[in-house]
Design an enzyme around this catalytic site. Structure first.
Site, PDB file in Angstrom:
ATOM      1  N   ASP A   1       0.862  -1.182   0.000  1.00  0.00           N
ATOM      2  CA  ASP A   1       0.000   0.000   0.000  1.00  0.00           C
ATOM      3  C   ASP A   1       0.896   1.229   0.000  1.00  0.00           C
ATOM      4  OD1 ASP A   1      -2.300   1.581   0.138  1.00  0.00           O
ATOM      5  OD2 ASP A   1      -2.566   1.336   2.294  1.00  0.00           O
ATOM      6  N   HIS A   2       0.303   2.379  -0.220  1.00  0.00           N
ATOM      7  CA  HIS A   2       0.976   3.661  -0.018  1.00  0.00           C
ATOM      8  C   HIS A   2       0.488   4.248   1.306  1.00  0.00           C
ATOM      9  CE1 HIS A   2       1.406   3.998  -4.632  1.00  0.00           C
ATOM     10  NE2 HIS A   2       2.542   3.617  -4.118  1.00  0.00           N
TER      11      HIS A   2
ATOM     12  N   TYR B   1      -5.042   4.308   0.556  1.00  0.00           N
ATOM     13  CA  TYR B   1      -6.071   3.432  -0.016  1.00  0.00           C
ATOM     14  C   TYR B   1      -5.663   2.865  -1.371  1.00  0.00           C
ATOM     15  CZ  TYR B   1      -8.605   6.182   3.492  1.00  0.00           C
ATOM     16  OH  TYR B   1      -8.986   6.836   4.639  1.00  0.00           O
ATOM     17  N   HIS B   2      -4.427   2.338  -1.427  1.00  0.00           N
ATOM     18  CA  HIS B   2      -3.904   1.755  -2.658  1.00  0.00           C
ATOM     19  C   HIS B   2      -3.420   0.323  -2.428  1.00  0.00           C
ATOM     20  CE1 HIS B   2      -2.787   6.160  -3.892  1.00  0.00           C
ATOM     21  NE2 HIS B   2      -4.085   5.921  -4.008  1.00  0.00           N
ATOM     22  N   PRO B   3      -4.245  -0.561  -1.884  1.00  0.00           N
ATOM     23  CA  PRO B   3      -3.777  -1.933  -1.634  1.00  0.00           C
ATOM     24  C   PRO B   3      -3.598  -2.703  -2.942  1.00  0.00           C
ATOM     25  CG  PRO B   3      -6.128  -1.773  -1.192  1.00  0.00           C
ATOM     26  CD  PRO B   3      -5.649  -0.372  -1.471  1.00  0.00           C
TER      27      PRO B   3
END
Length: 549
Positions: free
Chosen positions: A291-292, A465-467
């Protein structure tokens, strides 16, 4: 009707894939549990903080206590709605850097280099930019991509401050050169969110070969080593829908591994713990989670020119009314209209820190800063070495998966985050921004040492919110790969995965664009065709080996 293909999930990759398969004459059934995306909270770009916090649109996932973030549980929104997460995201459009995809190819995702994927980005895009090399962009695809008007003077001040700090101004970070400061792009068209529901799914359904069923996908049905259908629940009844050709799982990097494991595909010992019969031992299912992580660096404004003046019931009502009547005004923008991509230090060949600038100091959950008029920049490292996992909580399909990102588990994460904070302070100390900054709200200038910054990061870092990464693409002889370069699940016939789960490594920026590209390219793999490689070359900073900027 037994469709040719069943697609689980109507999100960024799933809707795209269904569109292209339907366009080729295939009968496609898309399974989606979520409901309509037509409410104003979704369609109005400025309302982006609402749908990701509404149970009607979001799965409501949260992490397990993160051991390196003081045991905090971080929310992990995923869209449970037509259009999936493209209907609840921030609408920011970033392709990722060319080096991201060349790295994928080197990691075993052969045929997914930048030269391979660029034609698919071009095929999907309908670009409305005003600067940059148009030859790098697509102009007649389904996905409208626009830039905001940048009417608030803070946007251009931020870009100018980046230039004054010694960074380039990039005319198009999605084109030839990502590095630098410039206008941010968004999936917004004519004042509305342009999700994959608008770009792909509804046109595909209107054309006639793609249909949608509202149901909960429990598992993939596998007989004699081949996926033959999907077990669903709708109206309180459990039934099986069968596919003539293949099943494609496009349920997100959190739900896709869960569905695979419930279907008997995963680590043998983990499945045995839950009494699930083993179909294929693939220990990489649920592993490699990335993630980020980011922080909001917030500043008090010297002048009342921020969006804070609208942060009350009357201001919001005025913006909403104007948008409802005209699809124009502040409601027609996600307010992320300026950005930056920089390198954290010399020797880093392409950007590893990203900026989203916002002319108000506010959290994703909609809580405004107590500082009144202010603004913020979201920043954080793009290529963390930390890896987490998605595992089963139980064999009950209705149970949420266990999600542990293992954020900040590598020493380099702390070093990179400290660099992001200090480099950002340099940017905001340039004349263009200094004219607007009254004080730093957070972290606050009293936090200077490594230990002080680490404490702030531990308490305040949030997911962007970048899984991704939980069904990694790789060579078929790689024991941790889940799918091969054709997106086929290794060890099971007639089953593919097409979403951000297959990313070997997270891309540099927001993931909606790369996820849509994945749907575009996966469709061609299924159909046995491919676009010719591009001969366009992205550029790096000439001095990257010796200088940070």
């Amino acid at each position: 009707m037994n469709p040719d293909y069943i697609v689980i999930g109507s999100g960024s990759a799933g809707s795209t894939l269904a569109y292209r398969l339907g366009e080729a004459g295939k009968k496609v059934l898309v399974i989606e549990q979520g409901g309509t995306d037509m409410g104003p909270f979704i369609q109005m770009p400025a309302a982006l903080s609402y749908p990701m916090n509404m149970p009607i649109y979001d799965w409501g996932f949260a992490t397990e206590p993160e051991p390196h973030l003081g045991g905090r549980r971080l929310v992990t929104p995923r869209g449970r709605v037509i259009g999936g997460s493209s209907s609840i995201n921030g609408m920011v459009y970033v392709r990722g850097h060319a080096r991201d995809y060349d790295t994928w190819d080197q990691m075993g995702a052969q045929g997914w280099s930048y030269a391979d994927v660029l034609p698919y980005f071009q095929r999907m895009e309908n670009w409305h930019g005003d600067t940059g090399d148009a030859s790098f962009r697509g102009h007649d695809g389904p996905l409208h991509i626009s830039r905001g008007p940048r009417k608030n003077p803070l946007f251009d001040a931020f870009i100018e401050a980046g230039r004054q700090a010694g960074y380039p101004v990039t005319p198009d970070y999605n084109g030839q050169s990502q590095e630098g400061f410039g206008a941010m792009e968004a999936t917004i068209w004519k004042g509305r969110r342009w999700s994959v529901a608008s770009a792909y799914l509804r046109p595909a359904m209107k054309a006639g070969n793609v249909s949608l069923v509202r149901a909960f996908a429990r598992r993939v049905v596998i007989e004699n080593g081949r996926a033959v259908g999907v077990e669903i629940e709708r109206g309180g009844q459990i039934e099986v829908i069968r596919a003539q050709d293949e099943v494609i799982v496009s349920a997100s990097s959190l739900n896709t591994p869960k569905i695979l494991m419930l279907s008997g595909i995963g680590d043998a010992a983990h499945l045995a713990d839950h009494g699930i019969p083993l179909v294929a031992h693939r220990p990489g299912v649920g592993a490699n989670l990335q993630d980020h992580l980011e922080i909001y660096m917030q500043f008090q404004s010297l002048q009342p020119i921020t969006l804070y003046k609208y942060w009350n019931i009357w201001g919001k009502a005025l913006i909403g009314a104007q948008w409802l009547l005209t699809k124009k005004g502040l409601g027609a923008s996600n307010q992320f209209e300026a950005c930056g991509f920089i390198r954290s230090r010399a020797g880093v060949d392409y950007p590893d820190i990203q900026y989203h600038f916002l002319p108000i100091a506010v959290r994703y959950d909609g809580k405004a800063s107590a500082g009144g008029h202010g603004f913020q920049v979201h920043t954080g490292p793009m290529r963390s070495k930390s890896r987490g996992s998605v595992t089963l909580r139980s064999a009950d399909p209705k149970s949420a998966p266990k999600i542990l990102f293992n954020y900040m588990s590598q020493p380099s994460d702390w070093e990179d985050f400290r660099s992001a904070v200090r480099l950002t302070r340099e940017v905001f100390d340039q004349p263009a921004m200094r004219a607007h900054v009254k004080s730093e709200i957070q972290p606050g200038m009293d936090l200077q040492s490594d230990a002080e910054l680490d404490g702030f990061l531990r308490d305040h870092a949030e997911s962007a919110y970048h899984p991704c990464g939980t069904a990694r693409m790789g060579r078929r002889d790689d024991p941790m790969a889940v799918v091969d370069s054709d997106c086929r699940v290794i060890g099971v016939e007639g089953l593919r995965v097409a979403d951000s789960s297959i990313f070997p490594q997270i891309t540099n920026g927001n993931l909606n664009g790369p996820s849509i590209m994945t749907g575009e390219k996966a469709a061609d793999h299924i159909l046995g065709r491919k676009l010719p490689k591009s001969n366009l070359q992205a550029v790096l900073a000439d001095n990257w080996q010796t200088a940070q900027r």
